[in-house]
Structure formats: C-alpha cells, structure tokens
Scaffold this motif. Structure first.
Motif, PDB file in Angstrom:
ATOM      1  N   ALA A 123       0.813  -1.221   0.000  1.00  0.00           N
ATOM      2  CA  ALA A 123       0.000   0.000   0.000  1.00  0.00           C
ATOM      3  C   ALA A 123       0.849   1.275   0.000  1.00  0.00           C
ATOM      4  CB  ALA A 123      -0.930   0.012   1.212  1.00  0.00           C
ATOM      5  N   MET A 124       2.163   1.128   0.208  1.00  0.00           N
ATOM      6  CA  MET A 124       3.039   2.306   0.255  1.00  0.00           C
ATOM      7  C   MET A 124       3.264   2.863  -1.144  1.00  0.00           C
ATOM      8  SD  MET A 124       3.693   2.822   3.438  1.00  0.00           S
ATOM      9  CE  MET A 124       5.057   4.002   3.339  1.00  0.00           C
ATOM     10  N   ARG A 125       3.251   4.202  -1.231  1.00  0.00           N
ATOM     11  CA  ARG A 125       3.447   4.868  -2.515  1.00  0.00           C
ATOM     12  C   ARG A 125       4.746   5.652  -2.507  1.00  0.00           C
ATOM     13  NH1 ARG A 125      -1.584   8.515  -3.473  1.00  0.00           N
ATOM     14  NH2 ARG A 125      -1.075   9.080  -1.319  1.00  0.00           N
ATOM     15  N   ILE A 126       5.296   5.833  -3.675  1.00  0.00           N
ATOM     16  CA  ILE A 126       6.505   6.643  -3.799  1.00  0.00           C
ATOM     17  C   ILE A 126       6.202   8.069  -3.335  1.00  0.00           C
ATOM     18  CG2 ILE A 126       8.166   7.626  -5.442  1.00  0.00           C
ATOM     19  CD1 ILE A 126       7.863   5.091  -7.098  1.00  0.00           C
ATOM     20  N   GLY A 127       7.063   8.587  -2.484  1.00  0.00           N
ATOM     21  CA  GLY A 127       6.870   9.934  -1.931  1.00  0.00           C
ATOM     22  C   GLY A 127       6.353   9.945  -0.512  1.00  0.00           C
ATOM     23  N   GLU A 128       5.873   8.781  -0.015  1.00  0.00           N
ATOM     24  CA  GLU A 128       5.365   8.746   1.357  1.00  0.00           C
ATOM     25  C   GLU A 128       6.510   8.774   2.368  1.00  0.00           C
ATOM     26  OE1 GLU A 128       1.690   6.724   2.533  1.00  0.00           O
ATOM     27  OE2 GLU A 128       1.945   5.519   0.713  1.00  0.00           O
ATOM     28  N   ASP A 129       6.226   9.377   3.530  1.00  0.00           N
ATOM     29  CA  ASP A 129       7.217   9.495   4.598  1.00  0.00           C
ATOM     30  C   ASP A 129       7.454   8.151   5.284  1.00  0.00           C
ATOM     31  OD1 ASP A 129       7.581  12.234   4.245  1.00  0.00           O
ATOM     32  OD2 ASP A 129       5.920  12.741   5.595  1.00  0.00           O
ATOM     33  N   ILE A 130       8.691   7.917   5.653  1.00  0.00           N
ATOM     34  CA  ILE A 130       9.071   6.722   6.425  1.00  0.00           C
ATOM     35  C   ILE A 130      10.152   7.128   7.426  1.00  0.00           C
ATOM     36  CG2 ILE A 130       8.467   5.046   4.651  1.00  0.00           C
ATOM     37  CD1 ILE A 130      12.119   5.830   5.251  1.00  0.00           C
ATOM     38  N   PHE A 131      10.435   6.247   8.374  1.00  0.00           N
ATOM     39  CA  PHE A 131      11.594   6.473   9.238  1.00  0.00           C
ATOM     40  C   PHE A 131      12.233   5.141   9.584  1.00  0.00           C
ATOM     41  CE2 PHE A 131       7.991   6.055  12.114  1.00  0.00           C
ATOM     42  CZ  PHE A 131       8.471   5.338  13.203  1.00  0.00           C
TER      43      PHE A 131
ATOM     44  N   ILE B 103       9.872   7.235   0.654  1.00  0.00           N
ATOM     45  CA  ILE B 103      10.042   6.151  -0.311  1.00  0.00           C
ATOM     46  C   ILE B 103      10.421   6.794  -1.639  1.00  0.00           C
ATOM     47  CG2 ILE B 103       8.919   4.283  -1.565  1.00  0.00           C
ATOM     48  CD1 ILE B 103       9.246   3.568   1.292  1.00  0.00           C
ATOM     49  N   SER B 104      11.681   6.619  -2.041  1.00  0.00           N
ATOM     50  CA  SER B 104      12.165   7.243  -3.278  1.00  0.00           C
ATOM     51  C   SER B 104      11.839   6.409  -4.510  1.00  0.00           C
ATOM     52  CB  SER B 104      13.683   7.442  -3.199  1.00  0.00           C
ATOM     53  OG  SER B 104      14.049   8.163  -2.052  1.00  0.00           O
ATOM     54  N   GLY B 105      11.666   5.112  -4.314  1.00  0.00           N
ATOM     55  CA  GLY B 105      11.369   4.230  -5.431  1.00  0.00           C
ATOM     56  C   GLY B 105      11.017   2.848  -4.932  1.00  0.00           C
ATOM     57  N   LYS B 106      10.423   2.067  -5.813  1.00  0.00           N
ATOM     58  CA  LYS B 106      10.091   0.682  -5.502  1.00  0.00           C
ATOM     59  C   LYS B 106      10.592  -0.175  -6.659  1.00  0.00           C
ATOM     60  CE  LYS B 106       6.270  -2.208  -3.850  1.00  0.00           C
ATOM     61  NZ  LYS B 106       4.831  -2.234  -3.493  1.00  0.00           N
ATOM     62  N   HIS B 107      11.499  -1.099  -6.350  1.00  0.00           N
ATOM     63  CA  HIS B 107      12.148  -1.880  -7.394  1.00  0.00           C
ATOM     64  C   HIS B 107      11.722  -3.341  -7.292  1.00  0.00           C
ATOM     65  CE1 HIS B 107      14.730   1.549  -8.312  1.00  0.00           C
ATOM     66  NE2 HIS B 107      14.836   1.711  -7.005  1.00  0.00           N
ATOM     67  N   ILE B 108      11.269  -3.874  -8.409  1.00  0.00           N
ATOM     68  CA  ILE B 108      10.832  -5.265  -8.486  1.00  0.00           C
ATOM     69  C   ILE B 108      11.665  -5.953  -9.563  1.00  0.00           C
ATOM     70  CG2 ILE B 108       8.909  -6.829  -8.924  1.00  0.00           C
ATOM     71  CD1 ILE B 108       7.022  -4.598  -8.105  1.00  0.00           C
ATOM     72  N   GLU B 109      12.269  -7.073  -9.221  1.00  0.00           N
ATOM     73  CA  GLU B 109      13.078  -7.803 -10.187  1.00  0.00           C
ATOM     74  C   GLU B 109      12.883  -9.297 -10.008  1.00  0.00           C
ATOM     75  OE1 GLU B 109      17.352  -7.866  -7.949  1.00  0.00           O
ATOM     76  OE2 GLU B 109      16.754  -5.985  -8.878  1.00  0.00           O
ATOM     77  N   LYS B 110      13.212 -10.030 -11.031  1.00  0.00           N
ATOM     78  CA  LYS B 110      13.091 -11.484 -10.992  1.00  0.00           C
ATOM     79  C   LYS B 110      14.430 -12.105 -10.640  1.00  0.00           C
ATOM     80  CE  LYS B 110       9.224 -12.091 -14.211  1.00  0.00           C
ATOM     81  NZ  LYS B 110       8.772 -12.734 -15.465  1.00  0.00           N
ATOM     82  N   ASP B 111      14.365 -13.145  -9.844  1.00  0.00           N
ATOM     83  CA  ASP B 111      15.566 -13.878  -9.460  1.00  0.00           C
ATOM     84  C   ASP B 111      15.540 -15.231 -10.164  1.00  0.00           C
ATOM     85  OD1 ASP B 111      17.792 -14.958  -8.192  1.00  0.00           O
ATOM     86  OD2 ASP B 111      16.581 -15.700  -6.523  1.00  0.00           O
ATOM     87  N   GLU B 112      16.399 -15.398 -11.150  1.00  0.00           N
ATOM     88  CA  GLU B 112      16.373 -16.614 -11.958  1.00  0.00           C
ATOM     89  C   GLU B 112      16.753 -17.859 -11.161  1.00  0.00           C
ATOM     90  OE1 GLU B 112      18.799 -15.964 -15.349  1.00  0.00           O
ATOM     91  OE2 GLU B 112      17.522 -14.384 -16.174  1.00  0.00           O
TER      92      GLU B 112
ATOM     93  N   GLY C 152      17.670  -3.458  10.381  1.00  0.00           N
ATOM     94  CA  GLY C 152      16.741  -2.653  11.168  1.00  0.00           C
ATOM     95  C   GLY C 152      15.428  -2.398  10.444  1.00  0.00           C
ATOM     96  N   PRO C 153      14.400  -1.984  11.165  1.00  0.00           N
ATOM     97  CA  PRO C 153      13.088  -1.781  10.561  1.00  0.00           C
ATOM     98  C   PRO C 153      12.943  -0.449   9.861  1.00  0.00           C
ATOM     99  CG  PRO C 153      12.991  -1.332  12.908  1.00  0.00           C
ATOM    100  CD  PRO C 153      14.386  -1.792  12.631  1.00  0.00           C
ATOM    101  N   MET C 154      12.206  -0.468   8.772  1.00  0.00           N
ATOM    102  CA  MET C 154      11.697   0.744   8.131  1.00  0.00           C
ATOM    103  C   MET C 154      10.216   0.841   8.491  1.00  0.00           C
ATOM    104  SD  MET C 154      11.293   1.658   4.067  1.00  0.00           S
ATOM    105  CE  MET C 154      12.996   2.133   3.760  1.00  0.00           C
ATOM    106  N   PHE C 155       9.823   1.956   9.082  1.00  0.00           N
ATOM    107  CA  PHE C 155       8.447   2.146   9.547  1.00  0.00           C
ATOM    108  C   PHE C 155       7.693   3.126   8.650  1.00  0.00           C
ATOM    109  CE2 PHE C 155      10.755   1.168  13.511  1.00  0.00           C
ATOM    110  CZ  PHE C 155       9.946   0.195  14.083  1.00  0.00           C
ATOM    111  N   ASN C 156       6.370   2.903   8.519  1.00  0.00           N
ATOM    112  CA  ASN C 156       5.520   3.958   7.983  1.00  0.00           C
ATOM    113  C   ASN C 156       5.152   4.908   9.130  1.00  0.00           C
ATOM    114  OD1 ASN C 156       3.446   2.706   9.462  1.00  0.00           O
ATOM    115  ND2 ASN C 156       2.549   1.707   7.662  1.00  0.00           N
ATOM    116  N   MET C 157       4.387   5.933   8.848  1.00  0.00           N
ATOM    117  CA  MET C 157       4.116   6.947   9.868  1.00  0.00           C
ATOM    118  C   MET C 157       3.020   6.530  10.832  1.00  0.00           C
ATOM    119  SD  MET C 157       6.531   8.843   9.144  1.00  0.00           S
ATOM    120  CE  MET C 157       6.276  10.115  10.381  1.00  0.00           C
ATOM    121  N   GLN C 158       2.551   5.301  10.722  1.00  0.00           N
ATOM    122  CA  GLN C 158       1.657   4.718  11.728  1.00  0.00           C
ATOM    123  C   GLN C 158       2.437   3.813  12.682  1.00  0.00           C
ATOM    124  OE1 GLN C 158       0.544   4.699   8.225  1.00  0.00           O
ATOM    125  NE2 GLN C 158      -0.184   6.692   8.938  1.00  0.00           N
TER     126      GLN C 158
END
Length: 341
Positions: A129-137, A154-163, A186-192
């Motif tokens: 549910a996270m979108r690019i541009g949302e705050d995290i800490f 969140i500066s970007g979301k990268h999806i790749e295949k692992d052969e 360590g954890p990356m949290f959303n603002m909730q």
C-alpha cells in the motif's frame, strides 16, 4: 493584527503538536527494536585448517510475532555468525539462532533462546500500500550509535526477478533516509509505526551514505519466511564448472566447493569442512582445501540444472527427516548423514 497573531500562535501549536506526536511514536516503537551482535570465525587462508580469526559484527533487528520469540533482520548480518546475541532497548541480552533465511532477498528470521515477555512485538504493515513519496523512518545502530533515528521518503520501488529461485519476484524500497553500517536488518516504519521494510544495503561510490538506501519490503519478507524450508545450512559454496572440475580432479563435470562452514551450524555438526588455502584463478578468488559436494540425496550436482534443483530441494526439507551428502575429501569419496532438526 490580533487575528494574524492568533493564527501564527495556532500554526505554531499545530506544528509543535505534530513534532511531539512523532517523538511519541518513536518512543513507542523503539521498544521493539533490537541490536544484534555477532561473532564470526574466518579461516585466514594461509594453509592451516585450524587457523581461524574471530571477527565481531553488529546490526539491527525488530521483534515480531505474538509469541514474542522472533526477530526479523537482514540475512547478511547473521549468515556467517557462529554466535548471535540480541540486545533489547533496556540492555537485557539473550542468544538467538537462525530459523529461516533467504540470501537473495536479504532477510532472516531469528528465534530467541527465551521468550521476550517484557517487550512489545512490532506491527507488520502493508508494504504493497506504500506509494513513492510517502514518509518513512528508520531506527538502527549506524556506526555503533545505538537507536539512531533517520527520516525520509520512499524514493522508489524496485521489483526484479531472481532466476535462481524460479523467477520469484524480489521487492526493495529505495529511500533517502540515512543508512550506514550497523543499520542493516533494522526496521523501516511507515508513519503509523508499522514495519514496512527491513533495511538491506546502500549504493555508494564513497563507502558512505549518498542518498541511495534499500530495504526489502515487508510483504516479501513475510512471504519468504512463512514458506517451508528457507533453512540455514551454514555454508558458503562455489559452483564449479567443468573446467575447474578438471583442474581439481573431480570425477564429474560439476560440483559445489565448500568455501566456509559456520561454527555451530547444521553443516558444522554434520562434519563438512571448509577451505583453508586462498587461491586466485583468473579474476576469481577461491578458498581451496575444503570438501567438494558431489551429491545431495539423489541429486547429483554435475550440471547447472541439477544445482538449481538442489537449491529448490533445500527449501522442501522436513523436520526429522534424514539426508545424505556425498563428498570428495582429500581425494577420497565419503558420505555424511544429517537429520533435519
């Protein structure tokens, strides 16, 4: 004038209240964040099978699950650790072992030696549910500075295949939140205050943080670590092509050369031996002198296809089942047995 002054006061109050709310959020989730201390034993590679040196390392992690018994962290923090110690926010310590691990996504699940009854487990959020541009800490231990907080987006979301893993998708968040050595796991949290990622790595030309940090998404971490298998075997291996098999007089056209065996791992108790002589073949550095794995149960590791099949087989291992490994050691064929715990 009075109205303008009142508006300024109200704006200041709202901003100050927001800052206090974030501080309260940090204080709340901080009790779930842990420091991970590891001890690694590495062979120096000078020709002595017993010539090991001890290295200490540090990372971060997060307490998860209602049983208060599990820690999520990065695979590279613990994969070579012969000893793992988890330190909680109040300084209390306990040992831990690796329960599940996935090197490609760089996530691992640790099981504590005792239940962490005094500490609240973190809530896992929906990373999808996270979108690019949302705050995290992020909270972690950069350069040994315990429980440091950094904030970003969140500066970007990268999806790749692992052969290697049947084209399974890998997901990583990119962030500009400051990440340094010690933040890994360590954890990356959303603002909730929900965990939506596990800090993995940085992309850097200087060796320091340059605004490009990455974290495995929580959805991928949950998917991987809830699957059967994903066990920690405790070895680093090198897949040998036919040319190297000829050089090392291996009686088949493919095999796995054991580079290192982690102390107190399943491979260690099985009796596998790692290398102890550093060699350079072309641009590749290898650790020779260790066991050569020829076959695992009925899977002969003589082709790239069979080696991929072997990795898949590892992820179907069942507790209580017996397994047999065929190895080449000092020119002799040997068989080692192992019972999955």
């Amino acid at each position: 004038m009075t109205r303008t002054f009142t508006s300024i006061i109200l704006l200041f109050t709202v901003l100050n209240s927001g800052a206090q709310t974030f501080a309260d959020l940090i204080e709340k989730v901080n009790k779930s964040v842990v420091t991970i201390q590891v001890l690694e034993m590495e062979n120096m590679g000078i020709g002595n099978p017993d010539g090991f040196t001890a290295n200490e390392g540090m990372g971060s992690g997060i307490l998860v699950g209602e049983k208060q018994l599990y820690i999520l962290t990065a695979a590279h923090v613990v994969s070579d650790a012969s000893q793992i110690q988890v330190v909680f926010y109040d300084g209390a310590k306990t040992g831990a072992t690796i329960r599940r691990i996935d090197q490609t996504s760089d996530v691992a699940l640790l099981q504590l030696n005792k239940v962490a009854t005094n500490y609240p487990p973190a809530q896992i959020g929906d990373s999808d549910a996270m979108r690019i541009g949302e705050d995290i800490f992020i909270i972690g231990n950069p350069l040994g500075l315990e429980r440091s907080v950094s904030k970003g987006i969140i500066s970007g979301k990268h999806i790749e295949k692992d052969e290697i893993n049947n084209n399974r998708l890998q997901e990583f968040f990119q962030t500009d939140a400051s990440i340094n050595k010690g933040n890994s796991g360590g954890p990356m949290f959303n603002m909730q205050g929900e965990v939506i990622g596990i800090v993995s790595s940085i992309l850097s030309f200087s060796g320091g943080f340059e605004g490009l940090g990455f974290a495995a998404t929580s959805s991928i971490a949950e998917e991987i670590l809830q699957q059967p298998g994903r066990i920690w075997f405790g070895t680093r291996v090198l897949a040998l092509p036919p040319q190297l098999c000829q050089i090392f007089h291996i009686p088949q056209e493919g095999a796995l050369m054991v580079q290192a065996v982690v102390e107190n791992s399943p491979a260690y108790f099985m009796g596998l031996k790692g290398g102890y002589v550093k060699m350079n073949i072309g641009n590749m550095e290898i650790m020779a002198g260790g066991d050569i794995i020829l076959q695992f149960d009925d899977i002969q590791l003589n082709t790239a296809e069979n080696i991929l099949k072997f990795y898949d087989y590892l992820n179907t291992m069942k507790s209580g089942q017996n397994y047999t490994i065929k190895i080449l050691r000092a020119g002799q064929i040997k068989h080692l047995s192992w019972r999955m715990q």
